[in-house]
Design a protein around this motif. Structure first.
Motif, PDB file in Angstrom:
ATOM      1  N   PHE A  86     -35.822 -33.101  68.479  1.00 49.36           N
ATOM      2  CA  PHE A  86     -35.731 -31.657  68.731  1.00 49.36           C
ATOM      3  C   PHE A  86     -36.769 -30.883  67.922  1.00 49.36           C
ATOM      4  N   LEU A  87     -36.879 -31.208  66.625  1.00 49.97           N
ATOM      5  CA  LEU A  87     -37.839 -30.502  65.783  1.00 49.97           C
ATOM      6  C   LEU A  87     -39.263 -30.718  66.266  1.00 49.97           C
ATOM      7  N   PHE A  88     -39.598 -31.958  66.593  1.00 49.61           N
ATOM      8  CA  PHE A  88     -40.956 -32.239  67.054  1.00 49.61           C
ATOM      9  C   PHE A  88     -41.239 -31.568  68.395  1.00 49.61           C
ATOM     10  N   TRP A  89     -40.272 -31.587  69.295  1.00 51.98           N
ATOM     11  CA  TRP A  89     -40.457 -30.981  70.626  1.00 51.98           C
ATOM     12  C   TRP A  89     -40.673 -29.473  70.512  1.00 51.98           C
ATOM     13  N   GLU A  90     -39.872 -28.821  69.683  1.00 53.74           N
ATOM     14  CA  GLU A  90     -39.997 -27.381  69.524  1.00 53.74           C
ATOM     15  C   GLU A  90     -41.212 -26.998  68.681  1.00 53.74           C
ATOM     16  N   ALA A  91     -41.665 -27.902  67.833  1.00 57.14           N
ATOM     17  CA  ALA A  91     -42.821 -27.602  66.998  1.00 57.14           C
ATOM     18  C   ALA A  91     -44.146 -27.847  67.703  1.00 57.14           C
ATOM     19  N   ILE A 117     -48.052 -26.601  66.918  1.00 52.72           N
ATOM     20  CA  ILE A 117     -49.030 -27.585  66.447  1.00 52.72           C
ATOM     21  C   ILE A 117     -50.296 -27.528  67.282  1.00 52.72           C
ATOM     22  N   THR A 118     -50.166 -27.314  68.566  1.00 57.20           N
ATOM     23  CA  THR A 118     -51.312 -27.296  69.476  1.00 57.20           C
ATOM     24  C   THR A 118     -51.881 -25.902  69.687  1.00 57.20           C
ATOM     25  N   ALA A 119     -51.306 -24.884  69.089  1.00 58.79           N
ATOM     26  CA  ALA A 119     -51.778 -23.508  69.296  1.00 58.79           C
ATOM     27  C   ALA A 119     -53.049 -23.252  68.497  1.00 58.79           C
ATOM     28  N   ALA A 120     -53.775 -22.241  68.900  1.00 58.47           N
ATOM     29  CA  ALA A 120     -54.965 -21.825  68.164  1.00 58.47           C
ATOM     30  C   ALA A 120     -54.551 -21.209  66.824  1.00 58.47           C
ATOM     31  N   PRO A 121     -55.403 -21.282  65.802  1.00 59.85           N
ATOM     32  CA  PRO A 121     -55.028 -20.749  64.483  1.00 59.85           C
ATOM     33  C   PRO A 121     -54.637 -19.281  64.494  1.00 59.85           C
ATOM     34  N   ASP A 122     -55.309 -18.463  65.326  1.00 58.20           N
ATOM     35  CA  ASP A 122     -54.989 -17.032  65.325  1.00 58.20           C
ATOM     36  C   ASP A 122     -53.692 -16.714  66.048  1.00 58.20           C
ATOM     37  N   GLU A 123     -53.115 -17.687  66.774  1.00 58.67           N
ATOM     38  CA  GLU A 123     -51.852 -17.459  67.472  1.00 58.67           C
ATOM     39  C   GLU A 123     -50.644 -17.759  66.583  1.00 58.67           C
ATOM     40  N   LEU A 147     -51.722 -22.994  61.066  1.00 57.08           N
ATOM     41  CA  LEU A 147     -50.429 -23.558  60.702  1.00 57.08           C
ATOM     42  C   LEU A 147     -50.420 -24.071  59.266  1.00 57.08           C
ATOM     43  N   VAL A 148     -51.487 -24.742  58.859  1.00 58.45           N
ATOM     44  CA  VAL A 148     -51.539 -25.292  57.506  1.00 58.45           C
ATOM     45  C   VAL A 148     -51.531 -24.176  56.471  1.00 58.45           C
ATOM     46  N   HIS A 149     -52.288 -23.113  56.721  1.00 59.55           N
ATOM     47  CA  HIS A 149     -52.343 -21.998  55.785  1.00 59.55           C
ATOM     48  C   HIS A 149     -50.985 -21.322  55.632  1.00 59.55           C
ATOM     49  N   VAL A 156     -41.255 -18.569  66.517  1.00 66.39           N
ATOM     50  CA  VAL A 156     -40.110 -19.468  66.411  1.00 66.39           C
ATOM     51  C   VAL A 156     -40.588 -20.911  66.281  1.00 66.39           C
ATOM     52  N   ASN A 157     -41.575 -21.279  67.098  1.00 65.93           N
ATOM     53  CA  ASN A 157     -42.114 -22.639  67.020  1.00 65.93           C
ATOM     54  C   ASN A 157     -42.767 -22.913  65.669  1.00 65.93           C
ATOM     55  N   THR A 158     -43.385 -21.891  65.087  1.00 65.76           N
ATOM     56  CA  THR A 158     -43.996 -22.056  63.769  1.00 65.76           C
ATOM     57  C   THR A 158     -42.936 -22.309  62.704  1.00 65.76           C
ATOM     58  N   LEU A 159     -41.847 -21.560  62.757  1.00 71.56           N
ATOM     59  CA  LEU A 159     -40.771 -21.763  61.789  1.00 71.56           C
ATOM     60  C   LEU A 159     -40.119 -23.125  61.968  1.00 71.56           C
ATOM     61  N   ILE A 160     -39.982 -23.571  63.209  1.00 71.58           N
ATOM     62  CA  ILE A 160     -39.412 -24.901  63.447  1.00 71.58           C
ATOM     63  C   ILE A 160     -40.366 -25.981  62.937  1.00 71.58           C
ATOM     64  N   THR A 161     -41.667 -25.740  63.037  1.00 69.76           N
ATOM     65  CA  THR A 161     -42.634 -26.678  62.468  1.00 69.76           C
ATOM     66  C   THR A 161     -42.462 -26.790  60.960  1.00 69.76           C
ATOM     67  N   ALA A 162     -42.236 -25.656  60.310  1.00 68.10           N
ATOM     68  CA  ALA A 162     -41.958 -25.687  58.877  1.00 68.10           C
ATOM     69  C   ALA A 162     -40.695 -26.490  58.582  1.00 68.10           C
ATOM     70  N   GLY A 163     -39.676 -26.323  59.434  1.00 68.45           N
ATOM     71  CA  GLY A 163     -38.463 -27.119  59.281  1.00 68.45           C
ATOM     72  C   GLY A 163     -38.728 -28.603  59.477  1.00 68.45           C
ATOM     73  N   LEU A 164     -39.641 -28.949  60.391  1.00 68.32           N
ATOM     74  CA  LEU A 164     -39.999 -30.349  60.597  1.00 68.32           C
ATOM     75  C   LEU A 164     -40.648 -30.930  59.345  1.00 68.32           C
TER      76      LEU A 164
END
Length: 318
Positions: A49-54, A58-64, A71-73, A283-291
């Protein structure tokens, strides 16, 4: 020479009893295996679930991505803050937990030890939001003088300096230490109680004092339990949400100074504060942090299990 005979009724009853026993064993085996598989399936589903929602983040452009700089920043300062607060809590709580457990098991009278055990267990039932309110209203202001002294006399160290704040990483780590103290103390207490009495008596018989006996018999026997308790406490500190969100005045910059308000936040606290108002890629960014937090806690637990198993093998070999 006498021979024993068994009536058909007795033989049939024994076969029926054996059949019921085999059915019960099979049923219990199935239930146990199902319970074990449930853990693995649940863990896999959570990770999936975490990977699917993240994945969109993960694939978005940095400015999005939330923050507009990638994402790393966005996640890296939160990860640093999470590890800093958990490390401070573990450094403070570990010696306290060992000392409390040793006092309860080897020094305190039985009635006092029982009362202290109840109090420690009761501390674990206090909600985290209460710890957060206590930290921001009592601990934070009370630590201002201590933090000011640390900044004044130890400002040459990279951990101190600047203007003291009641919403600092040091205050957060102290509150987290109090929160993880019950579980660490409980584990240490139970392990110390399992020390073989013969080992303790042999040490005392050779002329050792009580403290020397603890050094020679109790602590070596309980090392694996101490490590296990520390890792359980570390896992609790890494995932703590409300107390950190209430106390810490989070920023997005990196700093090793733990007595000011310019510390980075934590992953769990950031998710708790921002998730209700987020939508879309946020939301996907926050879920990525949770991942990321999920994998950090998984790695911590794997390392702990490896350390405990290595120590057990070494003890068995000796």
């Amino acid at each position: 020479m006498s021979t024993s005979t068994q009536s058909p009724e007795t033989s049939g009853g024994a076969e029926l009893k054996g059949s019921k026993s085999r059915i019960g064993d099979g049923l219990f085996l199935g239930l146990s295996a199902s319970a074990g598989l449930t853990i693995l399936v649940t863990l896999f589903l959570v990770a999936f679930f975490l990977f699917w929602e993240a994945w969109p983040a993960i694939t978005a452009a940095p400015d999005e991505v939330r923050g507009g700089q990638g994402l790393v920043h966005y996640i890296a300062p939160l990860l640093v803050g999470t590890l800093m607060s958990a490390a401070i809590a573990l450094i403070i709580a570990t010696p306290l937990a060992i000392g409390i457990a040793l006092f309860i098991t080897h020094y305190a009278p039985r009635r006092l030890a029982t009362a202290l055990g109840y109090l420690v267990d009761l501390l674990a039932a206090v909600p985290s939001v209460i710890f957060g309110l206590w930290g921001v209203t009592v601990v934070g202001p009370g630590m201002m003088g201590v933090q000011g002294g640390l900044n004044e006399y130890l400002g040459w160290l990279p951990f101190f300096g600047g203007n003291a704040s009641p919403r600092s990483m040091l205050v957060t780590g102290l509150v987290l230490a109090i929160m993880i103290l019950p579980i660490m103390t409980a584990v240490n207490r139970e392990v110390f109680l399992q020390t073989p009495a013969l080992h303790e008596e042999a040490s005392l018989a050779l002329g050792a004092t009580r403290w020397e006996m603890i050094q020679q018999a109790v602590v070596p026997f309980g090392k694996s339990g101490i490590i296990s308790g520390a890792m359980l406490g570390l896992g609790r500190a890494l995932g703590e949400t409300m107390a950190v969100a209430i106390i810490l005045s989070a920023s997005v910059r990196y700093t090793s100074v733990i007595t000011t308000s310019g510390n980075p936040g934590t992953i769990a606290g950031d998710i708790a504060l921002n998730f209700p108002e987020s939508s879309g890629i946020d939301v996907n960014t926050l879920i990525t942090a949770g991942l990321v937090l999920f994998f950090v806690t998984l790695i911590v637990n794997m390392i702990a299990r490896w350390i405990v198993s290595r120590r057990s093998e070494f003890s068995g070999a000796n």
